[in-house]
Design a protein around this motif. Sequence first.
Motif, PDB file in Angstrom:
ATOM      1  N   SER A 211      45.558   1.722 -56.618  1.00  0.00           N
ATOM      2  CA  SER A 211      44.451   2.661 -56.473  1.00  0.00           C
ATOM      3  C   SER A 211      44.445   3.272 -55.082  1.00  0.00           C
ATOM      4  CB  SER A 211      43.116   1.944 -56.728  1.00  0.00           C
ATOM      5  OG  SER A 211      43.105   1.324 -58.002  1.00  0.00           O
ATOM      6  N   SER A 212      43.588   4.249 -54.891  1.00  0.00           N
ATOM      7  CA  SER A 212      43.545   4.951 -53.603  1.00  0.00           C
ATOM      8  C   SER A 212      43.055   4.045 -52.477  1.00  0.00           C
ATOM      9  CB  SER A 212      42.627   6.176 -53.702  1.00  0.00           C
ATOM     10  OG  SER A 212      43.134   7.091 -54.655  1.00  0.00           O
ATOM     11  N   ARG A 213      42.148   3.122 -52.800  1.00  0.00           N
ATOM     12  CA  ARG A 213      41.623   2.192 -51.798  1.00  0.00           C
ATOM     13  C   ARG A 213      41.767   0.777 -52.336  1.00  0.00           C
ATOM     14  NH1 ARG A 213      36.363   2.143 -51.134  1.00  0.00           N
ATOM     15  NH2 ARG A 213      36.123   2.124 -48.872  1.00  0.00           N
ATOM     16  N   LEU A 214      41.921  -0.176 -51.422  1.00  0.00           N
ATOM     17  CA  LEU A 214      41.917  -1.584 -51.807  1.00  0.00           C
ATOM     18  C   LEU A 214      40.767  -2.257 -51.072  1.00  0.00           C
ATOM     19  CD1 LEU A 214      43.238  -3.916 -53.360  1.00  0.00           C
ATOM     20  CD2 LEU A 214      44.621  -4.384 -51.325  1.00  0.00           C
ATOM     21  N   SER A 215      39.803  -2.754 -51.844  1.00  0.00           N
ATOM     22  CA  SER A 215      38.613  -3.375 -51.278  1.00  0.00           C
ATOM     23  C   SER A 215      38.760  -4.886 -51.299  1.00  0.00           C
ATOM     24  CB  SER A 215      37.383  -2.957 -52.092  1.00  0.00           C
ATOM     25  OG  SER A 215      36.276  -3.769 -51.796  1.00  0.00           O
ATOM     26  N   LEU A 216      38.340  -5.524 -50.197  1.00  0.00           N
ATOM     27  CA  LEU A 216      38.332  -6.973 -50.075  1.00  0.00           C
ATOM     28  C   LEU A 216      36.915  -7.431 -49.750  1.00  0.00           C
ATOM     29  CD1 LEU A 216      41.389  -6.339 -48.066  1.00  0.00           C
ATOM     30  CD2 LEU A 216      41.598  -8.068 -49.842  1.00  0.00           C
ATOM     31  N   SER A 217      36.680  -8.739 -49.759  1.00  0.00           N
ATOM     32  CA  SER A 217      35.314  -9.233 -49.579  1.00  0.00           C
ATOM     33  C   SER A 217      34.723  -8.847 -48.238  1.00  0.00           C
ATOM     34  CB  SER A 217      35.277 -10.754 -49.754  1.00  0.00           C
ATOM     35  OG  SER A 217      35.631 -11.109 -51.077  1.00  0.00           O
ATOM     36  N   ASP A 218      35.543  -8.764 -47.206  1.00  0.00           N
ATOM     37  CA  ASP A 218      35.009  -8.446 -45.881  1.00  0.00           C
ATOM     38  C   ASP A 218      35.727  -7.286 -45.203  1.00  0.00           C
ATOM     39  OD1 ASP A 218      37.372  -9.755 -45.530  1.00  0.00           O
ATOM     40  OD2 ASP A 218      36.646 -11.246 -44.101  1.00  0.00           O
ATOM     41  N   ARG A 365      28.870  -6.920 -49.483  1.00  0.00           N
ATOM     42  CA  ARG A 365      29.174  -7.950 -48.493  1.00  0.00           C
ATOM     43  C   ARG A 365      29.566  -7.330 -47.151  1.00  0.00           C
ATOM     44  NH1 ARG A 365      32.515 -12.250 -52.302  1.00  0.00           N
ATOM     45  NH2 ARG A 365      30.767 -13.678 -52.671  1.00  0.00           N
ATOM     46  N   GLN A 366      30.230  -6.192 -47.219  1.00  0.00           N
ATOM     47  CA  GLN A 366      30.675  -5.559 -45.971  1.00  0.00           C
ATOM     48  C   GLN A 366      29.508  -4.922 -45.213  1.00  0.00           C
ATOM     49  OE1 GLN A 366      34.014  -2.995 -47.017  1.00  0.00           O
ATOM     50  NE2 GLN A 366      34.784  -4.602 -48.361  1.00  0.00           N
ATOM     51  N   ASN A 367      28.385  -4.733 -45.898  1.00  0.00           N
ATOM     52  CA  ASN A 367      27.198  -4.189 -45.236  1.00  0.00           C
ATOM     53  C   ASN A 367      25.984  -4.996 -45.671  1.00  0.00           C
ATOM     54  OD1 ASN A 367      25.845  -2.395 -43.549  1.00  0.00           O
ATOM     55  ND2 ASN A 367      25.434  -0.954 -45.203  1.00  0.00           N
ATOM     56  N   ALA A 368      26.154  -6.329 -45.631  1.00  0.00           N
ATOM     57  CA  ALA A 368      25.195  -7.238 -46.252  1.00  0.00           C
ATOM     58  C   ALA A 368      23.802  -7.132 -45.649  1.00  0.00           C
ATOM     59  CB  ALA A 368      25.703  -8.673 -46.155  1.00  0.00           C
ATOM     60  N   LYS A 369      23.705  -7.092 -44.333  1.00  0.00           N
ATOM     61  CA  LYS A 369      22.394  -7.130 -43.677  1.00  0.00           C
ATOM     62  C   LYS A 369      21.545  -5.920 -44.055  1.00  0.00           C
ATOM     63  CE  LYS A 369      20.270  -7.860 -39.123  1.00  0.00           C
ATOM     64  NZ  LYS A 369      19.371  -6.711 -39.072  1.00  0.00           N
ATOM     65  N   ALA A 370      22.142  -4.728 -43.955  1.00  0.00           N
ATOM     66  CA  ALA A 370      21.383  -3.504 -44.245  1.00  0.00           C
ATOM     67  C   ALA A 370      20.956  -3.444 -45.709  1.00  0.00           C
ATOM     68  CB  ALA A 370      22.218  -2.279 -43.887  1.00  0.00           C
ATOM     69  N   SER A 371      21.863  -3.796 -46.622  1.00  0.00           N
ATOM     70  CA  SER A 371      21.529  -3.714 -48.046  1.00  0.00           C
ATOM     71  C   SER A 371      20.487  -4.757 -48.428  1.00  0.00           C
ATOM     72  CB  SER A 371      22.794  -3.891 -48.904  1.00  0.00           C
ATOM     73  OG  SER A 371      23.395  -5.142 -48.670  1.00  0.00           O
ATOM     74  N   THR A 372      20.557  -5.943 -47.815  1.00  0.00           N
ATOM     75  CA  THR A 372      19.554  -6.975 -48.116  1.00  0.00           C
ATOM     76  C   THR A 372      18.186  -6.584 -47.578  1.00  0.00           C
ATOM     77  OG1 THR A 372      21.264  -8.694 -48.053  1.00  0.00           O
ATOM     78  CG2 THR A 372      18.971  -9.420 -47.880  1.00  0.00           C
ATOM     79  N   GLU A 373      18.141  -6.044 -46.355  1.00  0.00           N
ATOM     80  CA  GLU A 373      16.867  -5.604 -45.790  1.00  0.00           C
ATOM     81  C   GLU A 373      16.225  -4.550 -46.687  1.00  0.00           C
ATOM     82  OE1 GLU A 373      17.454  -4.301 -41.822  1.00  0.00           O
ATOM     83  OE2 GLU A 373      17.324  -6.323 -40.971  1.00  0.00           O
ATOM     84  N   ALA A 374      17.025  -3.583 -47.144  1.00  0.00           N
ATOM     85  CA  ALA A 374      16.486  -2.529 -48.019  1.00  0.00           C
ATOM     86  C   ALA A 374      15.944  -3.122 -49.317  1.00  0.00           C
ATOM     87  CB  ALA A 374      17.573  -1.493 -48.310  1.00  0.00           C
ATOM     88  N   SER A 375      16.697  -4.062 -49.899  1.00  0.00           N
ATOM     89  CA  SER A 375      16.263  -4.677 -51.157  1.00  0.00           C
ATOM     90  C   SER A 375      14.996  -5.491 -50.978  1.00  0.00           C
ATOM     91  CB  SER A 375      17.388  -5.569 -51.710  1.00  0.00           C
ATOM     92  OG  SER A 375      18.516  -4.800 -52.038  1.00  0.00           O
ATOM     93  N   LEU A 376      14.872  -6.207 -49.843  1.00  0.00           N
ATOM     94  CA  LEU A 376      13.676  -7.002 -49.597  1.00  0.00           C
ATOM     95  C   LEU A 376      12.447  -6.102 -49.439  1.00  0.00           C
ATOM     96  CD1 LEU A 376      14.952  -9.776 -47.157  1.00  0.00           C
ATOM     97  CD2 LEU A 376      14.013 -10.118 -49.450  1.00  0.00           C
ATOM     98  N   HIS A 468      38.491 -11.619 -51.789  1.00  0.00           N
ATOM     99  CA  HIS A 468      39.291 -12.350 -50.794  1.00  0.00           C
ATOM    100  C   HIS A 468      38.743 -12.050 -49.406  1.00  0.00           C
ATOM    101  CE1 HIS A 468      42.717 -14.162 -48.729  1.00  0.00           C
ATOM    102  NE2 HIS A 468      42.721 -13.104 -47.947  1.00  0.00           N
ATOM    103  N   ASN A 469      38.513 -13.088 -48.615  1.00  0.00           N
ATOM    104  CA  ASN A 469      38.068 -12.919 -47.233  1.00  0.00           C
ATOM    105  C   ASN A 469      39.281 -12.816 -46.315  1.00  0.00           C
ATOM    106  OD1 ASN A 469      35.031 -13.133 -47.127  1.00  0.00           O
ATOM    107  ND2 ASN A 469      35.504 -15.003 -48.261  1.00  0.00           N
ATOM    108  N   VAL A 470      39.395 -11.675 -45.638  1.00  0.00           N
ATOM    109  CA  VAL A 470      40.476 -11.488 -44.673  1.00  0.00           C
ATOM    110  C   VAL A 470      40.314 -12.482 -43.525  1.00  0.00           C
ATOM    111  CG1 VAL A 470      41.502  -9.878 -43.022  1.00  0.00           C
ATOM    112  CG2 VAL A 470      40.710  -9.050 -45.260  1.00  0.00           C
ATOM    113  N   LEU A 471      39.099 -12.608 -43.037  1.00  0.00           N
ATOM    114  CA  LEU A 471      38.810 -13.523 -41.942  1.00  0.00           C
ATOM    115  C   LEU A 471      38.499 -14.910 -42.490  1.00  0.00           C
ATOM    116  CD1 LEU A 471      36.448 -11.252 -39.801  1.00  0.00           C
ATOM    117  CD2 LEU A 471      38.922 -11.489 -39.632  1.00  0.00           C
ATOM    118  N   PRO A 472      38.931 -15.961 -41.811  1.00  0.00           N
ATOM    119  CA  PRO A 472      38.590 -17.321 -42.251  1.00  0.00           C
ATOM    120  C   PRO A 472      37.083 -17.482 -42.309  1.00  0.00           C
ATOM    121  CG  PRO A 472      40.252 -17.376 -40.512  1.00  0.00           C
ATOM    122  CD  PRO A 472      39.756 -15.961 -40.587  1.00  0.00           C
TER     123      PRO A 472
END
Length: 499
Positions: A211-218, A365-376, A468-472
Amino acid sequence: MSTSTEPEATQVPEEKKPIQLEAKVESPSACVREVIVTIPHAEVERYLKEAYDEIVPEASVAGFRAGRAPRKLVEKQFKDRVRDQVKGSLLMDSLAQVSEKEDFSAIGEPEFDFESIELPEEEGDFKYQFSVEVRPDFETPTWKELELTKPVEEISDDDVQASLERVLSRYATVEATDEPAELGDKLVVDIQFKGDAKLLSKLEEERITFSSRLSLSDGVIEEFGTLMKDVSEGETRSGKVKIGEGVADEALRGKEIDAEIHVVEVLKSELPKLTESFLEELGDFESEDELRSFVRDSLVRQADYRVQQVLREAVVEKLAGNADFELPESLVQRQTQRELQRKVLELRSSGFDEDNIRRFVNASRQNAKASTEASLREHFILEKIAEEENVDAEAADYDVEIANIAQQSDVPERKIRARLEKSGQMDAVRNQIVERKVIEMIVESAKITEEKVDKPADEANAEFAVYHNVLPTRDENAIPEAKYEDNTPKSAEKEDEKE
């Protein structure tokens, strides 16, 4: 011998006397209360007396028959145990009393250090302090007769055909080829992720859709399609993965990490024919028309979901002016995984497949804080309206929600229900039911202007997502994948299980 036929009197347990106490409440922020509780010494003595009254008649003390030891001796021998018990009882009873009396709605457990709290000895009041997260207090926004624009999507035969082909692609026969890869082909890849020449993590023999982009967990490889253009079996190419803003290490947010991608195989696909035997294997479909009807129904539910999301965003944007409150970092962090799981349930119920869900999860997950704040914020606003208008989830609402998930995943409803109850997600189901009802109530009272819109562009080859998490990371929280594709007909297993 008594011949009385009158029933014996039933002893009614005496109601526990409330504690005389004083509670001083402070509000360092909209969602946090700091509470100082003061309990007079007389109440401590009352609780100690009641505790000893229970233990003395059965206490075993050396040199005395059980229950015959002098009270003062019993009090001396069991002092530490009783005082610890009384401290716990006073804390639990006073916490319940304060929570019931004070004008706040707790959404978390009180936080205090039990060991550091001391029961006074001979004299002095019993004092302790705790903090608790609460629902923010704000003025209910005016929600009636809003002016809203409602998008209207049309599902065409071409849309059904394209979606049907995506479903059939999961059952396609694949064959390795020496030809260069094209978008939509399958690639089997090994990927090593390195930072400062140090191996951070790796994927081994991962089957992906080119695909044009490959998305990972982080993170995400933005130009994956360009990077891997015309790649062939055995080739290795190097690129960059951009780390998302939601990772724990602030120094790495938005940074680029080296990605070394080795292509193990390039696989070309051939879609299956819609024969009678294949239709039966796919899910006991009697005809191609019945299969197309199933696919169209999934597309309609997805379109309905998108419409509801647009209306929800418009409603919340109009109502959010009176809900400008600060959310504690601890609350946001704790709710991030919970909110993600809730959203996944909602997407599955709305007919989205696992490819779409993986893309959503990785983006969140890559923008977890902002999306969670909006949802709350959305949740607090909608929940307050629900409470004032007596909107709640009924048993039938749960049945419908669970039936939708069961239908899409070909898992019996009782198993879906048991899984949700065991994982503690029934509360999340309740929240999404209530919030949807509130949005529907607001929309029903609104002044609606309909606007025909084009459906979102086909993203089949726009992005492929991998968990998959790129970072440990030590975060073992995971989004449970469905046993079956959620808009795949009945008996269809996940691609990775099938292939």
